[in-house]
Design a protein around this motif. Structure first.
Motif, PDB file in Angstrom:
ATOM      1  N   LEU A 162      55.369 -42.869  19.660  1.00  0.00           N
ATOM      2  CA  LEU A 162      55.424 -43.798  20.884  1.00  0.00           C
ATOM      3  C   LEU A 162      57.073 -43.983  21.341  1.00  0.00           C
ATOM      4  CD1 LEU A 162      52.832 -46.652  20.356  1.00  0.00           C
ATOM      5  CD2 LEU A 162      52.631 -44.494  21.769  1.00  0.00           C
ATOM      6  N   ALA A 163      57.613 -43.936  20.344  1.00  0.00           N
ATOM      7  CA  ALA A 163      59.218 -43.881  20.482  1.00  0.00           C
ATOM      8  C   ALA A 163      59.972 -42.697  20.927  1.00  0.00           C
ATOM      9  CB  ALA A 163      59.916 -44.478  19.156  1.00  0.00           C
ATOM     10  N   ALA A 164      59.171 -41.675  20.638  1.00  0.00           N
ATOM     11  CA  ALA A 164      59.707 -40.127  21.171  1.00  0.00           C
ATOM     12  C   ALA A 164      59.325 -39.808  22.519  1.00  0.00           C
ATOM     13  CB  ALA A 164      59.452 -39.383  20.005  1.00  0.00           C
ATOM     14  N   ALA A 165      58.372 -40.388  22.933  1.00  0.00           N
ATOM     15  CA  ALA A 165      57.415 -39.811  24.160  1.00  0.00           C
ATOM     16  C   ALA A 165      57.961 -40.354  25.243  1.00  0.00           C
ATOM     17  CB  ALA A 165      55.939 -40.298  24.044  1.00  0.00           C
ATOM     18  N   ASP A 166      57.939 -39.598  26.559  1.00  0.00           N
ATOM     19  CA  ASP A 166      58.165 -39.965  27.963  1.00  0.00           C
ATOM     20  C   ASP A 166      57.104 -40.606  28.709  1.00  0.00           C
ATOM     21  OD1 ASP A 166      60.652 -38.439  28.445  1.00  0.00           O
ATOM     22  OD2 ASP A 166      59.579 -36.875  27.809  1.00  0.00           O
ATOM     23  N   GLU A 167      55.676 -40.278  27.921  1.00  0.00           N
ATOM     24  CA  GLU A 167      54.538 -40.966  28.455  1.00  0.00           C
ATOM     25  C   GLU A 167      53.468 -40.900  27.414  1.00  0.00           C
ATOM     26  OE1 GLU A 167      54.627 -38.197  31.920  1.00  0.00           O
ATOM     27  OE2 GLU A 167      52.421 -37.853  31.059  1.00  0.00           O
ATOM     28  N   LEU A 168      52.307 -41.677  27.806  1.00  0.00           N
ATOM     29  CA  LEU A 168      51.352 -41.632  26.968  1.00  0.00           C
ATOM     30  C   LEU A 168      50.222 -41.166  27.640  1.00  0.00           C
ATOM     31  CD1 LEU A 168      51.061 -42.996  24.070  1.00  0.00           C
ATOM     32  CD2 LEU A 168      49.975 -44.970  25.206  1.00  0.00           C
ATOM     33  N   LEU A 169      49.262 -40.460  27.141  1.00  0.00           N
ATOM     34  CA  LEU A 169      48.046 -39.983  27.819  1.00  0.00           C
ATOM     35  C   LEU A 169      46.830 -40.289  26.758  1.00  0.00           C
ATOM     36  CD1 LEU A 169      46.310 -38.309  29.723  1.00  0.00           C
ATOM     37  CD2 LEU A 169      46.654 -36.198  28.385  1.00  0.00           C
ATOM     38  N   THR A 170      46.090 -41.286  27.255  1.00  0.00           N
ATOM     39  CA  THR A 170      45.106 -41.799  26.167  1.00  0.00           C
ATOM     40  C   THR A 170      43.624 -41.464  26.843  1.00  0.00           C
ATOM     41  OG1 THR A 170      46.457 -43.781  25.982  1.00  0.00           O
ATOM     42  CG2 THR A 170      44.160 -44.010  25.586  1.00  0.00           C
ATOM     43  N   PRO A 171      43.031 -40.822  25.606  1.00  0.00           N
ATOM     44  CA  PRO A 171      41.456 -40.348  25.745  1.00  0.00           C
ATOM     45  C   PRO A 171      40.816 -41.795  25.578  1.00  0.00           C
ATOM     46  CG  PRO A 171      42.611 -38.783  24.382  1.00  0.00           C
ATOM     47  CD  PRO A 171      43.624 -40.062  24.278  1.00  0.00           C
ATOM     48  N   ILE A 172      39.707 -41.857  26.195  1.00  0.00           N
ATOM     49  CA  ILE A 172      38.993 -43.217  25.963  1.00  0.00           C
ATOM     50  C   ILE A 172      37.356 -42.586  25.863  1.00  0.00           C
ATOM     51  CG2 ILE A 172      37.747 -45.381  26.875  1.00  0.00           C
ATOM     52  CD1 ILE A 172      40.804 -45.715  26.144  1.00  0.00           C
ATOM     53  N   GLU A 202      55.537 -45.024  29.197  1.00  0.00           N
ATOM     54  CA  GLU A 202      54.372 -45.681  30.265  1.00  0.00           C
ATOM     55  C   GLU A 202      52.986 -44.968  29.904  1.00  0.00           C
ATOM     56  OE1 GLU A 202      54.629 -44.602  34.185  1.00  0.00           O
ATOM     57  OE2 GLU A 202      55.849 -42.831  33.901  1.00  0.00           O
ATOM     58  N   LEU A 203      52.017 -45.970  30.285  1.00  0.00           N
ATOM     59  CA  LEU A 203      50.701 -45.172  30.020  1.00  0.00           C
ATOM     60  C   LEU A 203      50.360 -44.445  31.368  1.00  0.00           C
ATOM     61  CD1 LEU A 203      48.122 -45.048  28.884  1.00  0.00           C
ATOM     62  CD2 LEU A 203      47.385 -47.274  29.584  1.00  0.00           C
ATOM     63  N   ALA A 204      50.652 -43.353  31.233  1.00  0.00           N
ATOM     64  CA  ALA A 204      50.576 -42.529  32.418  1.00  0.00           C
ATOM     65  C   ALA A 204      49.159 -41.897  32.643  1.00  0.00           C
ATOM     66  CB  ALA A 204      51.527 -41.327  32.299  1.00  0.00           C
ATOM     67  N   GLY A 205      48.488 -41.702  31.874  1.00  0.00           N
ATOM     68  CA  GLY A 205      47.122 -41.270  32.050  1.00  0.00           C
ATOM     69  C   GLY A 205      46.004 -41.617  31.183  1.00  0.00           C
ATOM     70  N   ILE A 206      44.822 -41.724  31.852  1.00  0.00           N
ATOM     71  CA  ILE A 206      43.688 -42.235  30.866  1.00  0.00           C
ATOM     72  C   ILE A 206      42.551 -40.867  31.148  1.00  0.00           C
ATOM     73  CG2 ILE A 206      41.996 -43.853  30.552  1.00  0.00           C
ATOM     74  CD1 ILE A 206      44.005 -46.012  31.485  1.00  0.00           C
ATOM     75  N   VAL A 207      42.153 -40.449  29.920  1.00  0.00           N
ATOM     76  CA  VAL A 207      40.944 -39.532  30.176  1.00  0.00           C
ATOM     77  C   VAL A 207      39.704 -40.200  29.488  1.00  0.00           C
ATOM     78  CG1 VAL A 207      40.575 -36.956  29.764  1.00  0.00           C
ATOM     79  CG2 VAL A 207      42.847 -37.703  29.935  1.00  0.00           C
ATOM     80  N   MET A 208      38.759 -40.100  30.431  1.00  0.00           N
ATOM     81  CA  MET A 208      37.324 -40.560  29.965  1.00  0.00           C
ATOM     82  C   MET A 208      36.748 -39.320  29.296  1.00  0.00           C
ATOM     83  SD  MET A 208      37.768 -43.533  30.913  1.00  0.00           S
ATOM     84  CE  MET A 208      36.248 -44.011  30.114  1.00  0.00           C
ATOM     85  N   THR A 209      36.274 -39.424  27.870  1.00  0.00           N
ATOM     86  CA  THR A 209      35.893 -38.352  27.329  1.00  0.00           C
ATOM     87  C   THR A 209      34.261 -38.810  26.845  1.00  0.00           C
ATOM     88  OG1 THR A 209      36.428 -39.359  25.145  1.00  0.00           O
ATOM     89  CG2 THR A 209      37.908 -37.868  26.357  1.00  0.00           C
ATOM     90  N   MET A 210      33.727 -37.544  26.482  1.00  0.00           N
ATOM     91  CA  MET A 210      32.213 -37.782  25.907  1.00  0.00           C
ATOM     92  C   MET A 210      31.205 -38.341  26.871  1.00  0.00           C
ATOM     93  SD  MET A 210      32.927 -38.288  21.909  1.00  0.00           S
ATOM     94  CE  MET A 210      34.735 -38.067  21.198  1.00  0.00           C
ATOM     95  N   PHE A 211      31.435 -38.020  28.239  1.00  0.00           N
ATOM     96  CA  PHE A 211      30.768 -38.689  29.207  1.00  0.00           C
ATOM     97  C   PHE A 211      29.373 -38.048  29.239  1.00  0.00           C
ATOM     98  CE2 PHE A 211      29.249 -38.494  33.650  1.00  0.00           C
ATOM     99  CZ  PHE A 211      29.275 -39.868  34.051  1.00  0.00           C
ATOM    100  N   ASP A 212      28.353 -38.788  29.277  1.00  0.00           N
ATOM    101  CA  ASP A 212      27.000 -38.432  29.204  1.00  0.00           C
ATOM    102  C   ASP A 212      26.330 -38.918  30.664  1.00  0.00           C
ATOM    103  OD1 ASP A 212      24.375 -37.788  28.908  1.00  0.00           O
ATOM    104  OD2 ASP A 212      24.243 -38.432  27.052  1.00  0.00           O
TER     105      ASP A 212
END
Ligand SMILES: Nc1ncnc2c1ncn2[C@@H]1O[C@H](COP(=O)(O)OP(=O)(O)OP(=O)(O)O)[C@@H](O)[C@H]1O
Ligand SMILES: [Mg+2]
Length: 298
Positions: A162-172, A202-212
Motif C-alpha cells: 500500500l505504501a508503494a502503490a499508485d492505486e488499489l484494485l480490490t477484488p470482492i 487511492e481505491l481506483a477499482g473494485i472488481v466483483m468476482t465469482m458472480f453466479d
C-alpha cells in the motif's frame, strides 16, 4: 533529398500493433485483506489479458503462499524471488522471469518471504522497503504496469504494497459481508494516507468476482456495492467458473487454458475497461474495438 537510407523512415507512423508507451509505469496493488476473494486469479488473468493486448506487465508475487508464482509453474526456481531485493541484497531487475505469455513477467515469491516479513520489521524504513525495491523499474520504464499480488493479511508485506502503490484494485467476492470488507479497506487506505507513507494511494477499482448469475444473492451484492462505490466498480463482472480454478494447476492463465470461454472473455473485457481508465482518449477509441486476438485460440 531522399537517399534511400532506412533510417529516413524513422519519422513514419509506427505500425498499429506496436505497443504504445504509457506516460509512466503505474504500480497497482491487488489487495483485499480477506482471503480467497480472487486477488491472485485477477492479478494473473488481468495481467495476461493486458499483455495480450500489447501492454508490458510485471506481476510481483508478494504472498509467501506463492500462488501467483505456481500459477505459472515457476515455484521452486532457486534463488529467484523477491526476498533478496526486499532485504536490499539484490536488485529486483535480476529476479524477473518471463512467463509463457509474451509481455507478462513475474518476480516470484517463496516461503522465505514469510521470514522477510520478520526481518523487514526490524529495519528503520520498514514501511517503504518495497517502494525502494521497485525504484529501478521506474528508471527502466520497461513495464507499463506493475501488479502487486498481496497476501490476505494486514501484515508488513501488505502495508509495504500500500505504501508503494499508485492505486488499489480490490477484488470482492459476490457474497454476504462484501460491503463490510470494503469499509475496512477504505479505512486502511485512510490510515496509509494519514501516516504519510504514501500520499497518492487511492481505491481506483473494485472488481466483483465469482458472480453466479443464477443466484439473487450475487445480483444483490453487486447492486449494493455499486450503490455505495459507484463508478469505481468495474462494469465487467467475473463469473464463477471451474475453468478459472483449474487453469493454475496446468501452469496456464485462463487465456491459454480456455481461451474462448466466458471467464477468458470476462478478463479480456476487464482489461479493456482497465485500459479505458488508464490511457489517453485516443487510445480509448482504439481499444473500444474488439482486438483481433480475442478470437485467437492459444
Ligand atoms: N471466478 C472464479 N470462479 C471460480 N473459482 C475462482 C474464481 N476466482 C478465483 N477462484 C478460485 O478461488 C480460490 C481463491 O482464489 P484466489 O487464489 O485468486 O484468491 P486470493 O484472494 O488470491 O486468495 P488468498 O487471499 O489466499 O491469496 C482459488 O482456488 C481460485 O482458483
Ligand atoms: Mg492470493
Amino acid at each position: 533529398m531522399q537517399r534511400g537510407n532506412p533510417k529516413a523512415s524513422a519519422g513514419a507512423p509506427k505500425p498499429a500493433h506496436e505497443p504504445r508507451a504509457l506516460p509512466r509505469m503505474k504500480i497497482v496493488a491487488i489487495a483485499n485483506q480477506k482471503g480467497g476473494v480472487g486477488k491472485t486469479t485477477t492479478a494473473v488473468n488481468l495481467g495476461a489479458a493486458l499483455a495480450e493486448s500489447g501492454k508490458r506487465i510485471l506481476l510481483v508475487d508478494l504472498d509467501p503462499q506463492a500462488n501467483a508464482t505456481s500459477s505459472f509453474g515457476l515455484q521452486g526456481v532457486e534463488d529467484v524471488s523477491l526476498y533478496d531485493p526486499l532485504l536490499g541484497d539484490a536488485s529486483i531487475t535480476e529476479k524477473i522471469l518471463p512467463t509463457r505469455r509474451e509481455g507478462l513477467f513475474i518476480v516470484p515469491a517463496d516461503l522465505d518471504m514469510a521470514g522477510a516479513e520478520v526481518e523487514i520489521a526490524r529495519m528503520p524504513n520498514h514501511l517503504t522497503r518495497l517502494a525502494e525495491t521497485l525504484k529501478p523499474l521506474h528508471t527502466d520504464q520497461t513495464f507499463d504496469f506493475v501488479f502487486l499480488d498481496c497476501p490476505p493479511s494486514l501484515g508488513i508485506l501488505m502495508s509495504n504494497a500500500l505504501a508503494a502503490a499508485d492505486e488499489l484494485l480490490t477484488p470482492i467476492q459476490c457474497e454476504y459481508f462484501a460491503l463490510e470488507g470494503l469499509v475496512k479497506i477504505v479505512r486502511l487506505i485512510q490510515q496509509v494516507l494519514d501516516s504519510g507513507a504514501n500520499e497518492r494511494l487511492e481505491l481506483a477499482g473494485i472488481v466483483m468476482t465469482m458472480f453466479d448469475a443464477r443466484t439473487n444473492l450475487s445480483q444483490q451484492v453487486v447492486a449494493d456495492v455499486r450503490k455505495h462505490f459507484g463508478e469505481r466498480v468495474y462494469e465487467t463482472v467475473i463469473p464463477r467458473s471451474v475453468r478459472l480454478s483449474e487453469a493454475p494447476s496446468f501452469g496456464k492463465s485462463i487465456l491459454e487454458y480456455a481461451s474462448s470461454g466466458p471467464a477468458a472473455q470476462a478478463y479480456r473485457a476487464l482489461a479493456r475497461e482497465f485500459m479505458k481508465r488508464h490511457v489517453s482518449p485516443a487510445t480509448v477509441r482504439e481499444l473500444s474495438h474488439t482486438p483481433a486476438s480475442e478470437n485467437r485460440e492459444t
